[in-house]
Design a protein around this motif. Sequence first.
Motif, mmCIF file in Angstrom:
data_model
loop_
_atom_site.group_PDB
_atom_site.id
_atom_site.type_symbol
_atom_site.label_atom_id
_atom_site.label_comp_id
_atom_site.label_asym_id
_atom_site.label_seq_id
_atom_site.Cartn_x
_atom_site.Cartn_y
_atom_site.Cartn_z
ATOM 1 N N SER A 143 42.044 51.716 9.235
ATOM 2 C CA SER A 143 41.335 51.287 10.526
ATOM 3 C C SER A 143 40.919 52.817 11.135
ATOM 4 O O SER A 143 41.919 53.677 11.561
ATOM 5 N N TYR A 144 39.722 52.776 11.552
ATOM 6 C CA TYR A 144 39.285 54.052 12.298
ATOM 7 C C TYR A 144 39.484 53.845 13.950
ATOM 8 O O TYR A 144 39.062 54.611 14.652
ATOM 9 N N ASP A 145 40.236 52.868 14.311
ATOM 10 C CA ASP A 145 40.585 52.670 15.521
ATOM 11 C C ASP A 145 41.735 53.275 16.087
ATOM 12 O O ASP A 145 42.199 53.412 17.328
ATOM 13 N N LYS A 146 42.724 53.973 14.985
ATOM 14 C CA LYS A 146 43.803 54.713 15.352
ATOM 15 C C LYS A 146 43.713 55.774 14.473
ATOM 16 O O LYS A 146 42.988 56.037 13.519
ATOM 17 N N HIS A 147 44.573 56.817 14.822
ATOM 18 C CA HIS A 147 44.564 58.207 14.193
ATOM 19 C C HIS A 147 45.317 57.914 12.653
ATOM 20 O O HIS A 147 46.381 57.420 12.877
ATOM 21 N N PHE A 148 44.881 58.399 11.856
ATOM 22 C CA PHE A 148 45.490 58.365 10.505
ATOM 23 C C PHE A 148 45.816 60.014 9.955
ATOM 24 O O PHE A 148 45.189 60.680 10.027
#
Length: 81
Positions: free
Chosen positions: A4-9
């Motif tokens: 998910s690119y809406d949170k930092h991984f």
Amino acid sequence: MIYSYDKHFYIGHARVITRDQNMDLQIDASNKVGCEIIFQEKISSKSKERPELIKLFEKLRKGETVLVRKLDRSRISRATC
């Protein structure tokens, strides 16, 4: 695993150079900051083969962060990058 690119991984890397050494402190530090994947290597510093580090770079995507507890544990050379 779904990314998910809406949170930092965060991706972690833990390494020791002998089979007798323990990487628990490195793994714990990665877990505390929220690493979702931790690549682990037990490999001699003399070895130029770094299969887990290569897997990490292959998995890494734009916007993700690699966490290494101590840079001397990773031994990433310019040639590797």
